[in-house]
Write a protein that holds these residues in place. Structure first.
Motif, PDB file in Angstrom:
ATOM      1  N   PRO A  95       0.833  -1.211   0.000  1.00  0.00           N
ATOM      2  CA  PRO A  95       0.000   0.000   0.000  1.00  0.00           C
ATOM      3  C   PRO A  95       0.860   1.251   0.000  1.00  0.00           C
ATOM      4  O   PRO A  95       1.959   1.267   0.558  1.00  0.00           O
ATOM      5  N   THR A  96       0.371   2.285  -0.653  1.00  0.00           N
ATOM      6  CA  THR A  96       1.098   3.550  -0.716  1.00  0.00           C
ATOM      7  C   THR A  96       0.243   4.672  -0.144  1.00  0.00           C
ATOM      8  O   THR A  96      -0.983   4.651  -0.247  1.00  0.00           O
TER       9      THR A  96
ATOM     10  N   PRO B 218      -1.479   9.459  -3.180  1.00  0.00           N
ATOM     11  CA  PRO B 218      -2.664   9.256  -4.014  1.00  0.00           C
ATOM     12  C   PRO B 218      -2.345   9.233  -5.507  1.00  0.00           C
ATOM     13  O   PRO B 218      -3.137   8.739  -6.311  1.00  0.00           O
TER      14      PRO B 218
ATOM     15  N   ARG C  25       0.036   7.523  -6.782  1.00  0.00           N
ATOM     16  CA  ARG C  25       0.639   6.234  -7.114  1.00  0.00           C
ATOM     17  C   ARG C  25      -0.266   5.081  -6.680  1.00  0.00           C
ATOM     18  O   ARG C  25       0.203   4.063  -6.222  1.00  0.00           O
ATOM     19  N   ARG C  26      -1.544   5.270  -6.838  1.00  0.00           N
ATOM     20  CA  ARG C  26      -2.490   4.235  -6.439  1.00  0.00           C
ATOM     21  C   ARG C  26      -2.355   3.005  -7.343  1.00  0.00           C
ATOM     22  O   ARG C  26      -2.152   3.128  -8.550  1.00  0.00           O
ATOM     23  N   THR C  27      -2.509   1.836  -6.737  1.00  0.00           N
ATOM     24  CA  THR C  27      -2.516   0.594  -7.501  1.00  0.00           C
ATOM     25  C   THR C  27      -3.910   0.391  -8.081  1.00  0.00           C
ATOM     26  O   THR C  27      -4.884   0.267  -7.342  1.00  0.00           O
ATOM     27  N   LYS C  28      -4.009   0.366  -9.414  1.00  0.00           N
ATOM     28  CA  LYS C  28      -5.316   0.257 -10.060  1.00  0.00           C
ATOM     29  C   LYS C  28      -5.625  -1.158 -10.514  1.00  0.00           C
ATOM     30  O   LYS C  28      -6.773  -1.508 -10.737  1.00  0.00           O
TER      31      LYS C  28
END
Length: 342
Positions: A272-273, A276, A278-281
């Motif tokens: 998790p980062t 915002p 670098r969100r994992t989509k």
């Protein structure tokens, strides 16, 4: 240090503290005629590792990859089906080597469940003094050592020595478990998800305490965790496991800075980062791990790997030195037949 419980460094700093070669553990599944086992769960398959003196080796991987089984094999809580172990030059449980009891004087373990690891009928000081007394230390000396260890892990002996486990919080119980692991003055401590049940503020305190204790007692750690950030903070080297095999191992900077195996890259990208932007989509890795009863041929990760080719099904990739780390991937093996191989 008490002579009855101490063990000198016999091989010098260049000799590994622990060597394991070809460890294998398959758990039989009853179900055939008259309950005979016809299949096995391949929990650990021909695994070899080396732990240097004074280092922290982090072990990561998905649930079911064999991390905890490796820990129990190294402690000999379960017997390997195959493979050998050497502790500072001494073979374990072999002729002319050391016994399992002698191994456990030098190697101790901290488990995830802090409450189940403690005897509810013993006070904390009795719990800590039990092992030293069993190994020949006088009662007064064992209790004195127990109080000293409580202070070392941040618990006031006057306040905590005569309490029972149910009177302590989860973080306090885990500190007691760490103190108990140090009671025999071990050289290697295996921590199996030792901080995963704690909230983040307590976890940070325990991690910092582990760093201080390692320095003070000259310890070596094997730190098993699913939390990649914690492993990065604590470890010198990192071993990545998948379905009973090592897929990548190397210095923490190399593993986290330039992962070579697709599985390692997927694990790291799943972290998790807080940014915002670098969100994992998309899920970095698809599907569930294969059944360990009947693992895929060749590379065990190929059924989930976006780069899998025919060679990945035909041949099992061996750990190959790429300079900064060792990787078991056909894309990193020169002349393997993979289109991305060097």
């Amino acid at each position: 240090m008490d002579s009855v419980l101490s063990t000198a460094d016999r091989g010098g700093p260049s000799q590994p503290l622990l060597l394991a070669n070809g460890l294998r553990k398959h758990f039989p599944i009853p179900g055939g005629l008259l309950g005979r086992a016809t299949k096995v769960v391949r929990a650990v398959d021909d695994l070899s590792l080396s732990v240097a003196k004074g280092e922290t080796l982090g072990v990561v991987g998905e649930s079911g990859c064999g991390k905890s089984t490796v820990a129990r094999l190294l402690m000999r809580l379960i017997q390997p089906d195959k493979g050998t172990m050497v502790l500072d030059g001494d073979p374990v449980d072999e002729p002319h080597g050391i016994t399992v009891n002698e191994l456990r004087r030098q190697v101790q373990m901290v488990f995830q469940d802090s409450y189940a690891s403690l005897n509810p009928r013993l006070t904390i000081v009795e719990t800590l003094a039990f092992a030293p007394k069993a190994h020949g230390l006088a009662n007064a000396e064992a209790r004195a050592r127990s109080r000293d260890l409580l202070a070392k892990v941040g618990l006031d002996p006057d306040n905590f020595a005569d309490r029972y486990p149910h009177e302590l919080s989860g973080g306090q119980r885990q500190r007691v478990n760490i103190a108990r692991a140090l009671a025999l003055r071990p050289r290697l401590v295996i921590l199996d998800e030792a901080v995963s049940a704690l909230d983040k503020s307590v976890e940070a305190q325990v991690l910092n305490m582990l760093v201080d204790l390692k320095e003070e007692f000259g310890l070596t750690y094997i730190f098993i965790s699913h939390d990649l950030n914690v492993v990065q903070y604590l470890s010198d080297r990192v071993m990545v496991m998948y379905l009973g095999k090592i897929v990548e191992i190397g210095a923490v900077e190399a593993i986290y800075g330039s992962p070579q195996h697709p599985y390692t890259r997927a694990l790291l990208s799943a972290r998790p980062t807080m940014d915002p932007r670098r969100r994992t989509k998309e899920a970095p890795i698809q599907g569930d791990p294969p059944n360990p009863i009947d693992p895929p041929s060749g590379c065990r990760f190929r059924t989930r790997c976006p780069f899998a080719e025919d060679v990945c099904a035909r041949a099992e990739p061996l750990l190959t030195d790429t300079g900064a780390q060792e990787v078991a991937c056909h894309m990193r093996i020169r002349g393997s037949g993979h289109t991305k191989a060097p």
